[in-house]
Design an enzyme around this catalytic site. Sequence first.
Site, mmCIF file in Angstrom:
data_model
loop_
_atom_site.group_PDB
_atom_site.id
_atom_site.type_symbol
_atom_site.label_atom_id
_atom_site.label_comp_id
_atom_site.label_asym_id
_atom_site.label_seq_id
_atom_site.Cartn_x
_atom_site.Cartn_y
_atom_site.Cartn_z
ATOM 1 N N SER A 1 47.994 35.898 48.387
ATOM 2 C CA SER A 1 48.792 35.417 46.991
ATOM 3 C C SER A 1 49.440 33.773 47.397
ATOM 4 O O SER A 1 48.707 33.151 47.889
ATOM 5 C CB SER A 1 49.558 36.494 46.710
ATOM 6 O OG SER A 1 50.029 36.022 45.263
ATOM 7 N N ASP B 1 42.009 39.771 37.959
ATOM 8 C CA ASP B 1 43.532 39.187 38.247
ATOM 9 C C ASP B 1 44.178 38.774 37.077
ATOM 10 O O ASP B 1 43.556 37.923 36.301
ATOM 11 C CB ASP B 1 43.496 38.150 39.264
ATOM 12 C CG ASP B 1 44.872 37.630 39.918
ATOM 13 O OD1 ASP B 1 45.691 37.984 39.405
ATOM 14 O OD2 ASP B 1 44.461 37.247 40.815
ATOM 15 N N HIS C 1 44.891 41.811 40.986
ATOM 16 C CA HIS C 1 45.606 40.903 42.123
ATOM 17 C C HIS C 1 45.899 41.949 43.235
ATOM 18 O O HIS C 1 46.715 42.744 43.026
ATOM 19 C CB HIS C 1 46.724 40.103 41.571
ATOM 20 C CG HIS C 1 47.309 39.121 42.437
ATOM 21 N ND1 HIS C 1 46.699 38.045 42.600
ATOM 22 C CD2 HIS C 1 48.685 39.046 42.924
ATOM 23 C CE1 HIS C 1 47.489 37.337 43.423
ATOM 24 N NE2 HIS C 1 48.679 37.930 43.559
#
Length: 212
Positions: A22, A143, A210
């Site tokens: 991330s 995501d 995600h």
Amino acid sequence: KACGQLAAIDELRNGFDAIGFSQGGQFLRAYVQRCNAPKVRNLVTFGSQHMGIADLPACGPTDLLCRVAEAALRGGVYTDYAQSHLVTAQYYRNPKDPKAFAAYLEKNDFIKDINNEGEQINATYAHNLASLENFVMLMFDKDITVEPKQSSWFASYPIRNETDDARGGDPTLDEPTPLRQSSIYLEDRIGLRQLDRRGSLVMELCHGAHMQ
């Protein structure tokens, strides 16, 4: 601080491979571009916000800390406080709103810098990133935390101006511009085109939401 800490780790002195999850992905990329001593050989990023986020991620109903941060961001993402205290503010970049994008160019000092969007182009950034053996970018296909999710592949919504808003109805303005059609690639502002030409730029999918 990060550059100094990594340089002090004796085991890394001959170089290392780096994996960023991330927002860790753009932070490691910043390390490569700004310092890279010791040198990163291969950089792998998972769901990273390389072209920033055009909207804030949704908070869970019981995530009070997230909601406090979101309120502060929406109240002034480009205030000095937000830019120096809230991590997400460092990569908030909304090209769909002309006023917000103008504020981004004026106030942001992280993602704008490492993407060479400022008035001065730092040639060292392209040289350092292009020195990677491989740059592997993974995007999560479901995501909804990263907006747009294609930011993980350096895609971004087109930069709008006031006449675009007045015109309206242009569907291309709502679709992210793919990396190889974008200015950061065509101008080779950070070395992505050099990496791609020698087959060292890899874009892959992870199936799921995600960080799943």
